[in-house]
Design a protein around this motif. Structure first.
Motif, PDB file in Angstrom:
ATOM      1  N   SER A  96       0.831  -1.201   0.000  1.00  0.00           N
ATOM      2  CA  SER A  96       0.000   0.000   0.000  1.00  0.00           C
ATOM      3  C   SER A  96       0.871   1.259   0.000  1.00  0.00           C
ATOM      4  O   SER A  96       1.986   1.259   0.517  1.00  0.00           O
ATOM      5  CB  SER A  96      -0.913   0.011   1.221  1.00  0.00           C
ATOM      6  OG  SER A  96      -1.824  -1.062   1.156  1.00  0.00           O
ATOM      7  N   GLU A 153      -3.122  -2.169  -1.084  1.00  0.00           N
ATOM      8  CA  GLU A 153      -2.721  -3.479  -1.603  1.00  0.00           C
ATOM      9  C   GLU A 153      -2.617  -4.442  -0.441  1.00  0.00           C
ATOM     10  O   GLU A 153      -1.942  -4.161   0.544  1.00  0.00           O
ATOM     11  CB  GLU A 153      -1.387  -3.378  -2.330  1.00  0.00           C
ATOM     12  CG  GLU A 153      -1.098  -4.557  -3.221  1.00  0.00           C
ATOM     13  CD  GLU A 153      -2.176  -4.761  -4.273  1.00  0.00           C
ATOM     14  OE1 GLU A 153      -2.880  -5.794  -4.180  1.00  0.00           O
ATOM     15  OE2 GLU A 153      -2.332  -3.919  -5.164  1.00  0.00           O
ATOM     16  N   ARG A 209      -1.194  -7.806   0.304  1.00  0.00           N
ATOM     17  CA  ARG A 209      -0.314  -8.867  -0.200  1.00  0.00           C
ATOM     18  C   ARG A 209      -0.664 -10.233   0.391  1.00  0.00           C
ATOM     19  O   ARG A 209      -0.362 -11.252  -0.212  1.00  0.00           O
ATOM     20  CB  ARG A 209       1.154  -8.538   0.103  1.00  0.00           C
ATOM     21  CG  ARG A 209       1.669  -7.282  -0.521  1.00  0.00           C
ATOM     22  CD  ARG A 209       1.331  -7.072  -1.985  1.00  0.00           C
ATOM     23  NE  ARG A 209       1.794  -8.124  -2.834  1.00  0.00           N
ATOM     24  CZ  ARG A 209       1.373  -8.316  -4.079  1.00  0.00           C
ATOM     25  NH1 ARG A 209       0.478  -7.536  -4.605  1.00  0.00           N
ATOM     26  NH2 ARG A 209       1.833  -9.293  -4.796  1.00  0.00           N
ATOM     27  N   ASN A 227      -3.718  -7.970  -6.034  1.00  0.00           N
ATOM     28  CA  ASN A 227      -3.176  -7.185  -7.144  1.00  0.00           C
ATOM     29  C   ASN A 227      -4.161  -6.143  -7.662  1.00  0.00           C
ATOM     30  O   ASN A 227      -4.491  -6.102  -8.839  1.00  0.00           O
ATOM     31  CB  ASN A 227      -2.716  -8.111  -8.278  1.00  0.00           C
ATOM     32  CG  ASN A 227      -1.682  -9.105  -7.805  1.00  0.00           C
ATOM     33  OD1 ASN A 227      -0.817  -8.768  -7.001  1.00  0.00           O
ATOM     34  ND2 ASN A 227      -1.758 -10.329  -8.260  1.00  0.00           N
ATOM     35  N   HIS A 228      -4.630  -5.281  -6.761  1.00  0.00           N
ATOM     36  CA  HIS A 228      -5.581  -4.239  -7.115  1.00  0.00           C
ATOM     37  C   HIS A 228      -4.948  -3.129  -7.950  1.00  0.00           C
ATOM     38  O   HIS A 228      -5.635  -2.490  -8.732  1.00  0.00           O
ATOM     39  CB  HIS A 228      -6.161  -3.604  -5.843  1.00  0.00           C
ATOM     40  CG  HIS A 228      -6.899  -4.560  -4.969  1.00  0.00           C
ATOM     41  ND1 HIS A 228      -8.032  -5.227  -5.380  1.00  0.00           N
ATOM     42  CD2 HIS A 228      -6.684  -4.954  -3.697  1.00  0.00           C
ATOM     43  CE1 HIS A 228      -8.471  -5.984  -4.399  1.00  0.00           C
ATOM     44  NE2 HIS A 228      -7.671  -5.847  -3.366  1.00  0.00           N
ATOM     45  N   ASN A 229      -3.669  -2.875  -7.752  1.00  0.00           N
ATOM     46  CA  ASN A 229      -2.978  -1.765  -8.412  1.00  0.00           C
ATOM     47  C   ASN A 229      -2.031  -2.332  -9.463  1.00  0.00           C
ATOM     48  O   ASN A 229      -1.013  -2.944  -9.126  1.00  0.00           O
ATOM     49  CB  ASN A 229      -2.206  -0.938  -7.374  1.00  0.00           C
ATOM     50  CG  ASN A 229      -3.140  -0.288  -6.372  1.00  0.00           C
ATOM     51  OD1 ASN A 229      -3.613   0.811  -6.585  1.00  0.00           O
ATOM     52  ND2 ASN A 229      -3.438  -0.993  -5.290  1.00  0.00           N
TER      53      ASN A 229
END
Length: 149
Positions: free
Chosen positions: A27, A130, A132, A137-139
């Motif tokens: 993030s 994010e 992990r 894998n949003h970004n």
């Protein structure tokens, strides 16, 4: 007597194959300043045009390229990201955080010259979430050469 036929020489250039996909590692919180997003997890980088140390794609050949980027936030801050080409904003994604999960994405086609740069900037007073642990894998940031010009 007829002259013998001569073979025609055809000069064909094989297009360069260029393509990458990368994800954000963790993030981000851009409280005070705009910053280039460095997507450190590289899934594909054919042609090595994306630099995972800087977050910057540099066109190895001139051509028509397709890019996409996505972002997400899950905080009180907003999602504000911009795609830049050669230090100029080309397009933006935005979402109002307000303590809930927000995601946005965009795709764009750009004509680039060799050496042109493309990258994503997170705007100040925004964040990118994010997780992990779940590898969501949003970004993401992806691009590929459609056709050399």
């Amino acid at each position: 007597m007829a002259e013998p036929l001569q073979a025609l020489s055809v000069n064909r250039t094989i297009p360069t194959v260029v393509g990458f996909t990368a994800f954000l590692d963790e993030s981000l919180d851009a409280s005070n300043t705009d910053a280039v997003i460095v997507y450190g997890t590289v899934i594909t980088n054919v042609g090595n045009a994306y630099d995972p140390q800087t977050g910057i794609f540099t066109a190895p050949v001139g051509g028509l390229y397709s890019f996409s980027f996505s972002g997400a936030t899950w905080t009180q801050t907003d999602l504000k990201q911009e795609l830049h080409m050669n230090k100029k904003r080309v397009t933006t994604i935005y979402g109002s955080g307000g303590g809930r999960f927000v995601a946005a994405s965009k795709s764009i086609t750009l004509q680039l010259n060799q050496g042109d740069t493309v990258y994503v900037v997170i705007k100040k007073e925004s964040s990118a979430f994010e997780n992990r642990d779940y590898k969501k894998n949003h970004n993401t940031f992806s691009g590929f050469l459609l056709y050399p010009l």
